[in-house]
Scaffold this active site. Structure first.
Site, PDB file in Angstrom:
ATOM      1  N   HIS A 125       0.821  -1.229   0.000  1.00 47.57           N
ATOM      2  CA  HIS A 125       0.000   0.000   0.000  1.00 47.57           C
ATOM      3  C   HIS A 125       0.853   1.277   0.000  1.00 47.57           C
ATOM      4  CE1 HIS A 125      -3.708  -2.125   0.348  1.00 47.57           C
ATOM      5  NE2 HIS A 125      -3.459  -2.602   1.555  1.00 47.57           N
ATOM      6  N   ASP A 160      -2.889 -10.376  -2.647  1.00 47.46           N
ATOM      7  CA  ASP A 160      -3.473  -9.889  -1.396  1.00 47.46           C
ATOM      8  C   ASP A 160      -4.917  -9.465  -1.686  1.00 47.46           C
ATOM      9  OD1 ASP A 160      -2.335  -8.654   1.463  1.00 47.46           O
ATOM     10  OD2 ASP A 160      -4.045  -7.534   0.655  1.00 47.46           O
ATOM     11  N   HIS A 162      -6.462  -6.962  -0.730  1.00 51.09           N
ATOM     12  CA  HIS A 162      -6.556  -5.512  -0.955  1.00 51.09           C
ATOM     13  C   HIS A 162      -5.769  -5.142  -2.212  1.00 51.09           C
ATOM     14  CE1 HIS A 162      -7.071  -6.091   3.451  1.00 51.09           C
ATOM     15  NE2 HIS A 162      -7.979  -5.134   3.323  1.00 51.09           N
ATOM     16  N   ASP A 247      -4.815 -12.707   3.003  1.00 51.66           N
ATOM     17  CA  ASP A 247      -6.051 -12.229   3.628  1.00 51.66           C
ATOM     18  C   ASP A 247      -7.296 -12.420   2.757  1.00 51.66           C
ATOM     19  OD1 ASP A 247      -5.109 -10.325   1.891  1.00 51.66           O
ATOM     20  OD2 ASP A 247      -5.123  -8.664   3.335  1.00 51.66           O
TER      21      ASP A 247
HETATM   22 ZN   LIG Z   1      -4.432  -7.056   2.472  1.00 51.21          ZN
END
Ligand SMILES: [Zn+2]
Length: 335
Positions: A125, A160, A162, A247
């Site tokens: 991120h 991931d 996200h 995740d």
């Molecule tokens: Zn994540």
């Protein structure tokens, strides 16, 4: 068959906050996942190293590096509501960033099959000038940047749950990095739509597969078959770097995806098989249910190492195949 394993007790020193999901216990869960495999001499420990300022500067401007250093020197503080520097964080972050660099060097020297960087804080991120989403600096991007500086072509595959917004932003106009992110949509950080495809010379080299909540292994396998494999083969990547967040597991408390450890086994094996020989590195990103994290690491590296250990079966019949078909078509993959 050898798996290079890069990790360090200093990664435990980074404390993101009281009861924060990105906890030091996550790393211990990952270590346990590998211990379960009893790899013996096939598990080769490689010492990570601190990334140099020159290496960090390939992805982050000096002002941002200095701001992180100053916060560290002042005893720590917040970079955003859920991203914090504690005592030991800056050393951990630079060591996490240097792990991929050490993995590249070790893979070239040893000719081991693959490498796993079990690191924290995570990185995907972190944009060039912003630390966010539990990430201080972008570990995988710093490795990709060092490889392209040497003339190599790099495919970054981000599984991931996200969106890998930081990695996308850093290489958005760079055709030397093919960035493919498969993630839940909608979800933090809110980016990663199908329409984000890169810009200028990098147009077409950013690929987003935003899947609906509940997507299962069959949708992910379809995304690999219909998008990742043909695009990476066409791109002729010299290296495959994987943002290995776990995740998207169905037990994860932060997301709503439907994968099991058995699905992660399929995904990681397919990505490993897609990479040129000795040119595949896995970087730990998210994963917040400790048992799911242990099981997913066990299953993933069992599949790569040819060991029959799957704590859970693979899953099917989930939503999102229409997204996969649409993204494949818009990126010119003929189905
Ligand atoms: Zn994540």
């Amino acid at each position: 068959m050898a798996l290079l394993f890069l990790t360090d007790e200093r990664f435990l020193e980074h404390v993101a906050g009281k009861k924060h999901p990105e906890s030091p216990a996550r790393l211990e869960a990952v270590w346990k996942g590998l211990d379960n495999l009893f790899l013996g001499d096939d598990l080769v420990r490689i010492e990570p190293r601190i990334a140099t300022e020159t290496e960090l500067l390939r992805c982050h401007p000096i002002e941002h590096i200095k701001a992180l250093e100053a916060l560290d020197a002042n005893g720590g503080g917040r970079m955003d509501p859920d991203t914090r520097i504690s005592k030991g964080s800056w050393d951990a972050a630079r060591l996490a960033a240097g792990s991929g660099l050490a993995a590249v060097e070790a893979l070239i020297q040893t000719q081991a099959e693959t490498a796993f960087c079990a690191i924290r804080p995570p990185g995907h991120h972190a944009t060039s000038n912003r630390s966010m989403g539990f990430c201080l600096i972008n570990n995988i991007a710093i490795t990709a940047a060092s490889l392209i500086a040497k003339g190599e072509k790099v495919a970054v595959i981000d599984i991931d749950a996200h969106h890998g917004n930081g990695t996308q932003e850093i290489f958005y106009s760079d055709p030397r990095v093919l960035m493919i992110s498969i993630h839940q949509w909608p979800l933090y950080p809110g980016t990663g739509s199908e329409e984000e495809i890169g810009e200028l010379e990098g147009k077409g080299f950013t690929v987003n597969v935003p899947l609906p909540p509940g997507a299962t292994g069959s949708t992910y396998r379809s995304a690999l078959d219909k998008i990742v494999v043909p695009l990476v083969e066409d791109f002729q990547a010299d290296w495959i770097l994987v943002s290995a967040g776990f995740d998207a597991h169905r037990e994860d408390p932060l997301t709503d995806m439907g994968l099991t450890s058995g699905d992660f086994a399929d995904l990681t094996l397919n990505l490993f098989n897609l990479a040129p020989k000795n040119r595949c590195i896995f970087f730990l990103e998210g994963g917040y249910n400790l048992q799911a994290l242990t099981d997913s690491v066990t299953a993933s590296f069992a599949s790569i190492m040819g060991i029959n250990s799957r704590p859970e079966s693979a899953t099917g019949d989930g939503p999102g195949v229409e997204v996969v078909n649409r993204v494949a078509k818009s990126h010119g993959v003929i189905l």
